[in-house]
Write a protein that holds these residues in place. Structure first.
Motif, PDB file in Angstrom:
ATOM      1  N   LEU A   1     -16.898  26.182  56.792  1.00  0.00           N
ATOM      2  CA  LEU A   1     -16.364  26.956  55.674  1.00  0.00           C
ATOM      3  C   LEU A   1     -15.570  26.106  54.699  1.00  0.00           C
ATOM      4  CD1 LEU A   1     -15.086  30.015  57.754  1.00  0.00           C
ATOM      5  CD2 LEU A   1     -17.364  29.628  56.822  1.00  0.00           C
ATOM      6  N   LEU A   2     -15.417  24.810  54.980  1.00  0.00           N
ATOM      7  CA  LEU A   2     -14.648  23.934  54.091  1.00  0.00           C
ATOM      8  C   LEU A   2     -15.498  23.555  52.888  1.00  0.00           C
ATOM      9  CD1 LEU A   2     -12.933  21.608  56.725  1.00  0.00           C
ATOM     10  CD2 LEU A   2     -12.026  23.677  55.645  1.00  0.00           C
ATOM     11  N   PRO A   3     -14.927  23.615  51.680  1.00  0.00           N
ATOM     12  CA  PRO A   3     -15.717  23.343  50.475  1.00  0.00           C
ATOM     13  C   PRO A   3     -16.337  21.947  50.445  1.00  0.00           C
ATOM     14  CG  PRO A   3     -13.665  24.424  49.913  1.00  0.00           C
ATOM     15  CD  PRO A   3     -13.576  24.077  51.357  1.00  0.00           C
ATOM     16  N   GLY A   4     -15.542  20.913  50.728  1.00  0.00           N
ATOM     17  CA  GLY A   4     -16.091  19.563  50.762  1.00  0.00           C
ATOM     18  C   GLY A   4     -16.439  18.993  49.413  1.00  0.00           C
ATOM     19  N   THR A   5     -15.762  19.393  48.335  1.00  0.00           N
ATOM     20  CA  THR A   5     -16.052  18.856  47.019  1.00  0.00           C
ATOM     21  C   THR A   5     -14.778  18.778  46.203  1.00  0.00           C
ATOM     22  OG1 THR A   5     -17.383  19.160  45.019  1.00  0.00           O
ATOM     23  CG2 THR A   5     -16.559  21.136  46.073  1.00  0.00           C
ATOM     24  N   GLU A   6     -14.705  17.813  45.314  1.00  0.00           N
ATOM     25  CA  GLU A   6     -13.523  17.682  44.466  1.00  0.00           C
ATOM     26  C   GLU A   6     -13.325  18.943  43.641  1.00  0.00           C
ATOM     27  OE1 GLU A   6     -12.636  13.024  43.434  1.00  0.00           O
ATOM     28  OE2 GLU A   6     -13.585  14.309  41.955  1.00  0.00           O
ATOM     29  N   GLY A   7     -12.086  19.289  43.457  1.00  0.00           N
ATOM     30  CA  GLY A   7     -11.763  20.467  42.667  1.00  0.00           C
ATOM     31  C   GLY A   7     -11.497  21.702  43.502  1.00  0.00           C
ATOM     32  N   CYS A   8     -11.898  21.668  44.771  1.00  0.00           N
ATOM     33  CA  CYS A   8     -11.694  22.811  45.652  1.00  0.00           C
ATOM     34  C   CYS A   8     -10.702  22.451  46.763  1.00  0.00           C
ATOM     35  CB  CYS A   8     -13.015  23.256  46.277  1.00  0.00           C
ATOM     36  SG  CYS A   8     -14.207  23.872  45.081  1.00  0.00           S
TER      37      CYS A   8
END
Length: 992
Positions: A418-425
C-alpha cells in the motif's frame, strides 16, 4: 421541433425564421423533416442541390457554382433550366416554407437558422465543448462532443451525386474523425483508458495512416498497464508508414514511444494531477476522517511527523509509522497531522482502517482496489492480484502528490503493497505493532503526560469544572492510566451528566480495584476505560452491547442486528441508537453500525463474562440463520425452480423479502463482507452445516471479482472445518463450493480435485447437492481441459442426479454442458438437440437469470456447427441478459465468444473490438486462464489486421500464462507465434 437559435446574416439583412418543426440533415442522407415527419424532396440531383445550399450555411451560390457542384465539367446543355426546375420543385416540397429557398443575384441560398441544420447543431456543440475544455470541465466537454457525434446517421451526404458532394463528404468525414479523436482524448483525460482500447483498435484499422489515433491507442494501452502492447503499436505503425508512404512516424508519435520507454510520470491522466476540476474530483480523494476538535498535547511529535511527511521545500517520498498500545491516541495524532499536511498533498488524501486488531484484517488486494477506484481508475480496469494492483497503484500515483493514511495496520507485510513508492507522495501508518519498514520514521507513542491528560480532560468536561475539582480530576486521569481514549470516554460521560461531580466519577474509578489493575497491564487497560461506559448501561443496552461485540464483521446492518438480538426491528433500532449516544457504538450510514475495534474487544470480553455460552451461541446462530434465509431468498429469485434451495438449512429465522431480483442481488453484494464473516465464524458445532449452506446460497459472490478472494478463503476454512468435524454432508457441500470457486478462477486442477472429493463424500451420503453440482462442475472442468470422454461421463452423471432430484434448472445446465461436449466431438446434430432442450427447460421454469447461460451454450454449439450468424444472435441475447443481471464474468466470456465468431468469419476488426471489451470485464474475475484465452483471440485479430507487433505481445502474455498452468492451449499459442514468420496468419476455426 422549433428552430430557434441565432439568426445568420444574409444579403437580405438576416436569416428568415424557420417554421416550427422544419429541420434539415446532411450528416447522413440529405433529409428534411416537418414536425418529425420526413418530407419527400425528390431525386438525387435535387438532394445534391439542397445539400450544396445547406452546406453554404446561408451564403448565396451563383448558378455557375451550383451547376459545377452538381455536374462538374460535364454539365448538360440545359443545365440552367434544370437547376431552376430543381429549385422550383424544392420550394414545392417545402410547402408553406418555400420562401426559405431564396433567389438572388442570379443564384440561390437557404435562409435557415443554425440549429435547424444538424451540422449547425454539431458545430455549436463543438464550440461549447472547446469552451468547457478550456475551463477545465473535461467531463462536460466530452459529453458535448458525444452529443455532436450522435447527430451522425451513417455516411454524410449518403447517396448524393456530384463533385461538390464528394468533396464535402470527405470533409465531413475528416471532421467526424477529428471529433472522435477529441472525445477519445477526453476519455483518457478523465480516466477511462480501458474503455477506449476497443474503439481505438477499430478506428486504427479504419484509418491506418492516422497517427493521432495511434498515439491515443498507445497511451490507452500504457495507462492500462499494457506497456509492451503500446510499444508494439509504435513498431507496427512505423512499419506500415514505411511500406505505404516511405516515411517515418511523425515526431509526436516517436516522442510518445520514448516517454513510454522511460515511464514518464506525465503520461498519467492530466485530470489526476494538479489540473483536476470540480467535476474531476473523483481522482482527488479526500478521505481523511474528521479531525478531533479537542486535540491536545503531542505538539513535539506532531511537528516531527509533519516535518518528515511534508518538508517545506522540494518533493518528498516519506513514510512514517506510529506504534503503541490500543487507545494511546495513534489514530487521533495521525489524523491531526494528516489534516495539517493536506495543503502539501493537493492531489488528495487516502485513508483506510486496516482492521489489524480484529480477527479479519483488511486484505491488501481489497484495499488497493478501493484506492485505485478513489484515484479515478474505473472498476473494470482494476486488475486481479496484489502485485498487479500495487503496480497500477504506484503508476497511478506517479506525478501526483497524495498522502495515504494507513490506520490500524497489523504488520509490515500488510502495509508494504500500500506504500506509494514515488516522489511527491507520503504514507503515515498507525499500528499496535512495531513495524520494520526501510527508511521509515518510526515513533513509539506512549501515554500522555499528566499535564496533557488533564488538559484533554478539561477541554471535554470544561475548564471551570476541572478548576473547581482539581484533585478529583487528577484522580480520574490517573485511574485512566493517561490513555487518551479512556480519558475521552470518561470525560464524555461526565460532560453529558451535569448533575455528576468529578468526585463522583473519581469515586467510581477508585472503587474498581480490578479496573485499576487492568489499567496497568497492556491492552486490558483499554477494557477498563470502556467499563466506565459499560457500567452505566441498562440491562437491555448491556446485552445488546455484548452480543453485537460477538460479530466478526466490520459493521452490521439493522436487519442483521434485529436477528442477532432477537427483538422487533423498532426496539432494536432504539436500543442501538442509544448505544450510539453513549459513544460505545458508531453509525457509519443510516441503518449500519460498527464498533471501534478496541471497543469491540471489550464488548466481546464483556459478553464472555456477562452472557452465558448458550446465549452467545444462540445469538450467533440467529445471525447466521438471518443471512442464510436471506441468501436463500436471493438464490431462489435468481434461479427459480432450482431444487438446491430445498436442501439448504433450514434456517430457524426468516430472512429478508426482496421486491425483485435487482434488490436481492444488491443486498447480496452490500452484505457480502458481513455474510462471509458470519459463515466463517459459524464453522463450529451445530452451525457448521448451515454455514456451508450459506456459502452455497451466496455462490454468486465467487464470480463477482471484488468478493472472490474473500469467498475463496471462507470456503477453504469451512472445508477444513467440515473435514475435522467428520461431517460428510458439510464437507461434500463445502468442497462443491470450492470446486466452483477454483473453476471460475481458472484453477482447473484444484477444481477437478475438489469436485471429485465432493462427489465421493457427498454421494456416499446420498446428498443431492454435490451429487448434481459437483459432477456438473467436474464435467465443466474437463471441457476446459479438453478431456471430452471425462466430461461426458461426469455430465451424464450430473444429469441423472439432477433428474432424480427433480432439479429442472440443474438438468438444463448439464444438458447445455453436454451439448458443448458433443459439438467438440463433431456430433453437431446431437449437440444442437441438447442445447435446444436446455433452453426449453429454462423457458419452462421462467428462469431468465440462467436462460442466458443456456443461450451462451447454444451459441457455442451453433458456432461449432458453422452457423456463425445464428451463433451471434444467441450470444447477443445472452449478453443483454448477463448485463441486466450484472454477471460481469459472463458478460466478458460472451464478448470473447463473439470475438471468436468474428474471427472465423473474417471480421478481424469486430473480433478485436469484442476481445478488448471482454478484457475489460475480465480484469477482476475469471482468473488468468480466461484472460490468456481472450488475449489469444485478440492476438489473432490483430495479426489478421497486420498489427503483428501487438499480436506478438498478446500471444507472448497468453503463452506465459498457459505454460505456467501447463494448459493444453499453450501448443496452439506457440503455433500462432511461429506463424508470424509467414506472410499471413490463417484464421483459427478451432477458437470457436
Amino acid at each position: 421541433m422549433a428552430s430557434g437559435g441565432r439568426p445568420r446574416d444574409g444579403a437580405d439583412g438576416g436569416a428568415r425564421e424557420v417554421r416550427p418543426g422544419l429541420r434539415f440533415g446532411v450528416l447522413g442522407p440529405v433529409r428534411v423533416w416537418r414536425e418529425g415527419a420526413l418530407l419527400d424532396v425528390g431525386s438525387p440531383q435535387r438532394r445534391a442541390l439542397l445539400a450544396a445550399l445547406l452546406l453554404r450555411q446561408g451564403r448565396t451560390a451563383t448558378a455557375p457554382e451550383l451547376i459545377a457542384d452538381l455536374w462538374g465539367t460535364e454539365s448538360p446543355d440545359a443545365a440552367v433550366a434544370a437547376l431552376r426546375n430543381h429549385a422550383s420543385r424544392l420550394r414545392k416540397a417545402f410547402e408553406a416554407d418555400a420562401d426559405l429557398l431564396v433567389s438572388e443575384s442570379g443564384g440561390y441560398a437557404m435562409r435557415i437558422t443554425a440549429d435547424a441544420l444538424d451540422l449547425g447543431r454539431a458545430q455549436e456543440l463543438r464550440t461549447l465543448a472547446d469552451r468547457a475544455s478550456a475551463a477545465g470541465d473535461h467531463h462536460g466537454a466530452k459529453d458535448l462532443i458525444q452529443r455532436a457525434l450522435d447527430l451522425w446517421d451513417g455516411e454524410s451526404l449518403a447517396g448524393v451525386p456530384g463533385p461538390y458532394a464528394e468533396s464535402q463528404r470527405n470533409r465531413l468525414e475528416e471532421w467526424r474523425v477529428g471529433l472522435l479523436e477529441s472525445r477519445l482524448e477526453l476519455d483518457l483525460t478523465t480516466g477511462h483508458p480501458a474503455d477506449c482500447i476497443a474503439e481505438l483498435t477499430a478506428l486504427t484499422v479504419e484509418h491506418p495512416l492516422r497517427e493521432r489515433l495511434r498515439e491515443l491507442l498507445m497511451l490507452a494501452l500504457y495507462r492500462c498497464g499494457r506497456q509492451a502492447e503500446a510499444l508494439a503499436v509504435y513498431a507496427d505503425t512505423r512499419r506500415l508508414l514505411a511500406d505505404e508512404l516511405g516515411v517515418d512516424p511523425r515526431a509526436e508519435l516517436s516522442a510518445l514511444q520514448q516517454r513510454i520507454l522511460r515511464a514518464d510520470p506525465a503520461l498519467n491522466p492530466p485530470a489526476a494531477r494538479h489540473g483536476a476540476t470540480q467535476r474531476d474530483a473523483v481522482v482527488r480523494p479526500a478521505q481523511l476522517p474528521a479531525a478531533v476538535a479537542d486535540f491536545t498535547g503531542r505538539a513535539r511529535l506532531a511537528a516531527e511527523l509533519l516535518s518528515h511527511l511534508a518538508p517545506a521545500e522540494g518533493p518528498t517520498m516519506a513514510v512514517a509509522a506510529v506504534s503503541g498500545i490500543g487507545g494511546v491516541g495513534k489514530t487521533t495524532l495521525a489524523v491531526h497531522v494528516a489534516h495539517a499536511a493536506r495543503h502539501h498533498f493537493p492531489d488528495g488524501q487516502l485513508y483506510v482502517d486496516l482492521q489489524g486488531a480484529g480477527p479479519g484484517p483488511a486484505e491488501p488486494e481489497v484495499v488497493l482496489g478501493a484506492f485505485l477506484r478513489a484515484l479515478g481508475v474505473p472498476g473494470a480496469a482494476v486488475p486481479d492480484g496484489v502485485e498487479e494492483r500495487a503496480a497500477l497503484y504506484r503508476s497511478t500515483l506517479a506525478g501526483r502528490r497524495v498522502l495515504a493514511l494507513l490506520d490500524n495496520a497489523r504488520d509490515a507485510a500488510q502495509v508494504r503493497p500500500l506504500l506509494p513508492g514515488t516522489e511527491g507522495c507520503s504514507a503515515l501508518i498507525t499500528s499496535r505493532s512495531h513495524l520494520t519498514l526501510d527508511g521509515a520514521l518510526l515513533l513509539d507513542l506512549t501515554v500522555t503526560s499528566p499535564a496533557e491528560s488533564l488538559a484533554l480532560f478539561a477541554r471535554i468536561v470544561g475548564p471551570e469544572r476541572v478548576a473547581s475539582e482539581q484533585q478529583a480530576a487528577n484522580a480520574v486521569v490517573t485511574a485512566c492510566g493517561h490513555l487518551p481514549l479512556a480519558i475521552r470516554i470518561a470525560a464524555s460521560r461526565l460532560a453529558t451528566r451535569p448533575q455528576w461531580t468529578i468526585a463522583v466519577l473519581a469515586a467510581k474509578l477508585a472503587n474498581k480495584r480490578r479496573r485499576l489493575d487492568e489499567l496497568r497491564v497492556g491492552d486490558l487497560a483499554v477494557g477498563a476505560s470502556f467499563e466506565l461506559g459499560y457500567t452505566q448501561l441498562t440491562p437491555a443496552q448491556a446485552r445488546a452491547f455484548c452480543l453485537l461485540g460477538l460479530v466478526d464483521a466490520p459493521d452490521v446492518s439493522l436487519a442483521a442486528a434485529t436477528a442477532l438480538l432477537d427483538l422487533p426491528a423498532s426496539a432494536t433500532e432504539a436500543l442501538i441508537e442509544s448505544l450510539v449516544d453513549t459513544s460505545l457504538l458508531e453509525t457509519t450510514s443510516p441503518g449500519r453500525y460498527r464498533f471501534h475495534d478496541l471497543v469491540r474487544l471489550y464488548a466481546r470480553a464483556s459478553a464472555e463474562k456477562d452472557q452465558s455460552p448458550a446465549d452467545r451461541a444462540a445469538a450467533l446462530a440467529r445471525l447466521l440463520d438471518f443471512y442464510l434465509a436471506s441468501a436463500i431468498a436471493v438464490y431462489a429469485l435468481t434461479r427459480p425452480g432450482d431444487r438446491v434451495v430445498d436442501h439448504l438449512g433450514p434456517a430457524t429465522r426468516p430472512g429478508l423479502v426482496f421486491p425483485d431480483t435487482d434488490a436481492a442481488v444488491d443486498w447480496l453484494n452490500v452484505e457480502s463482507t458481513a455474510l462471509l464473516a458470519s459463515a466463517r465464524q459459524s464453522a463450529v458445532g451445530d452451525t457448521l452445516r448451515r454455514a456451508v449452506d450459506l456459502m452455497q446460497a451466496s455462490r454468486d459472490l465467487a464470480e463477482s471479482g471484488a468478493h472472490s478472494p474473500s469467498y475463496l478463503q471462507v470456503a477453504l476454512h469451512l472445508a477444513r472445518a467440515a473435514e475435522q468435524a467428520k461431517d460428510p454432508i458439510a464437507e461434500g457441500r463445502a468442497r462443491t463450493v470450492l470446486a466452483y470457486t477454483h473453476s471460475l478462477a481458472g484453477r482447473f486442477d484444484q477444481a477437478a480435485e475438489e469436485a471429485e472429493r465432493a462427489m465421493r463424500i457427498g454421494c456416499a451420503e446420498n446428498d443431492p447437492v454435490p451429487c448434481g453440482q459437483a459432477a456438473n462442475e467436474r464435467g465443466i472442468v474437463a471441457i476446459y481441459q479438453r478431456q471430452w470422454s471425462v466430461a461426458e461421463s461426469h455430465l451424464t452423471r450430473a444429469l441423472e442426479a439432477f433428474r432424480a432430484d427433480g432439479n429442472r434448472p440443474g438438468e438444463a445446465s448439464a444438458l447445455s454442458n453436454l451439448s458443448h461436449v458433443h459439438a467438440s466431438l463433431n456430433q453437431v446434430h446431437r449437440a444442437l438437440e441438447l442445447a435446444e432442450r436446455a433452453i426449453s427447460i429454462y423457458h419452462e421454469q421462467g428462469n431468465s437469470f440462467r436462460l442466458a447461460n443456456g443461450l451462451y451454450a447454444y451459441g457455442r454449439v451453433l458456432a461449432k456447427a458453422q452457423r456463425p450468424e445464428h451463433a451471434l444472435q444467441r450470444f447477443t441475447e445472452a449478453l443483454a441478459m448477463f448485463r441486466d443481471s450484472r454477471q460481469g464474468l459472463w458478460v466478458g466470456m460472451t464478448l470473447y465468444r463473439m470475438a471468436e465468431v468474428h474471427l472465423v468469419t473474417a471480421r478481424p476488426t469486430m473480433a478485436a473490438t469484442h476481445a478488448e471489451q471482454a478484457l475489460v470485464h475480465l480484469r477482476n474475475t475469471g482468473g488468468a486462464w480466461r484472460r490468456a484465452t481472450v488475449l489469444t483471440a485478440l492476438g489473432q485479430a490483430l495479426a489478421d489486421l497486420g498489427e503483428t507487433g501487438r499480436a506478438r505481445v498478446c500471444w507472448g502474455e497468453a503463452l506465459a500464462v498457459h505454460e505456467q498452468l501447463n494448459a493444453p492451449e499453450r501448443h496452439e499459442v506457440r503455433r500462432l507465434l511461429a506463424k508470424l514468420s509467414y506472410p499471413t496468419v490463417p484464421h483459427s476455426a478451432s477458437l470457436a
